[in-house]
Design a protein around this motif. Structure first.
Motif, short mmCIF file in Angstrom:
data_model
loop_
_atom_site.label_atom_id
_atom_site.label_comp_id
_atom_site.label_asym_id
_atom_site.label_seq_id
_atom_site.Cartn_x
_atom_site.Cartn_y
_atom_site.Cartn_z
N ASN A 1 -8.73 -2.35 -8.12
CA ASN A 1 -7.04 -1.89 -7.14
C ASN A 1 -7.60 -0.24 -6.41
OD1 ASN A 1 -5.83 -4.42 -7.86
ND2 ASN A 1 -6.46 -3.87 -9.66
N CYS A 2 -8.75 -0.06 -6.82
CA CYS A 2 -8.49 1.72 -5.83
C CYS A 2 -8.67 1.50 -4.27
CB CYS A 2 -9.79 2.23 -6.48
SG CYS A 2 -9.53 3.65 -5.66
N ARG A 3 -7.51 2.22 -4.08
CA ARG A 3 -7.23 2.03 -2.87
C ARG A 3 -7.79 3.00 -1.96
NH1 ARG A 3 -2.27 0.28 -1.30
NH2 ARG A 3 -3.24 0.33 1.03
N ARG A 4 -9.41 3.46 -2.09
CA ARG A 4 -10.59 3.95 -1.92
C ARG A 4 -11.61 3.01 -0.95
NH1 ARG A 4 -11.80 9.44 0.29
NH2 ARG A 4 -14.08 8.64 1.14
N ALA A 5 -11.77 1.90 -2.01
CA ALA A 5 -12.24 0.98 -1.47
C ALA A 5 -11.74 0.08 0.14
CB ALA A 5 -12.05 0.11 -3.05
N LEU A 6 -10.86 0.81 0.30
CA LEU A 6 -10.47 0.21 2.17
C LEU A 6 -11.46 1.19 3.15
CD1 LEU A 6 -6.86 0.21 2.16
CD2 LEU A 6 -8.58 -1.78 1.65
#
Length: 259
Positions: free
Chosen positions: A214-219
């Motif tokens: 769920n880490c937003r860095r993946a976006l």
């Protein structure tokens, strides 16, 4: 709030929304006329946009040279009550007889005890964009908008919980200990992990890490290696017991326990 009826030499009360240069001057004029003034400002300090300017048009005068005396006057005037971190929620009544409901947000720092030394800002590991500099630089999450700010107390900006924190089954503050690791504060990072998870070394190896999913860095590119970072600080603690983060039990027992 102070009751204006208990204040000597007042002709009533007035509320001013916004403590920029215009709001401060209006508050001073009303206060000098005998009114008790509530000066409401949603930011941590009064001063408004003018505090961010270098020169003023058309005289090219120093903006802070004009603003600073007003800050001091508003802070010292007995007929002015400054309410920072405050927003107006509702206004009722009629002209001359208004009732206003205010919502004051927490500062998370006691302004009566804060000396403005800045030690908290130096050790804070969290960085955010600095609105005072137009977002061109970073500031710490604990901050004072500008050096001459009034009140001269720091404030802590807290955002909603990060996705990694929310998705952790143990409720470990992943965003917090990752920020501490970035600053090289490994012992503090381990201590933060252990608030919710007493077995960081094990979980750093076997956890299925929903925080990374769920880490937003993946976006942007790839998620942070949160699980590996947890394993790193746990191994650091075991390899450096002198760091003070690994304490020995006061009493030992003959029995052995397997987990």
């Amino acid at each position: 709030m102070t009751n204006p009826q208990d204040t000597e030499k007042t002709n009533g009360a007035a509320l001013i929304m916004g403590a920029g240069i215009a709001g401060m001057q209006a508050a001073l004029d009303l206060a000098e006329s005998g009114f008790y003034v509530y000066l409401v400002e949603r930011s941590p300090s009064i001063g408004g946009v003018m505090a961010r300017l270098d020169k003023t048009f058309p005289t090219n005068d120093c903006a802070m040279c004009i603003l600073s005396p007003k800050l001091v006057e508003c802070g010292r005037h007995l007929n002015i009550e400054i309410l920072t971190h405050t927003e107006v929620e509702d206004i009722s009544g009629s002209a001359g007889n208004f009732k206003v409901r205010l919502k004051q947000h927490p500062r998370f720092v006691d302004p009566d005890r804060c000396t403005g030394c800045g030690d908290c800002e130096e050790v804070c590991p969290v960085k955010v964009k600095n609105e005072y500099e137009g977002g061109l630089s970073d500031r710490k999450a604990v901050y004072r908008p500008f050096p001459q700010a009034y009140p001269n107390a720091f404030s802590i900006e807290k955002s909603d919980r990060a996705a990694c924190h929310v998705s952790c089954p143990a409720g470990v503050h992943a965003q917090g200990y990752v920020a501490l690791i970035r600053e090289g504060k490994f012992a503090e990072a381990v201590a933060l992990v252990k608030r919710n998870n007493p077995l960081p070394a094990i979980c750093g190896r076997v956890c299925h890490h929903p925080c990374e999913e769920n880490c937003r860095r993946a976006l942007l590119d790839d998620p942070l290696a949160i699980c590996a970072l947890k394993r790193f600080v746990a191994d650091y603690e075991n390899a450096n017991p002198e760091s003070g983060s690994l304490s020995k039990p006061e009493q030992t027992r003959e029995e052995k326990v397997a987990i």
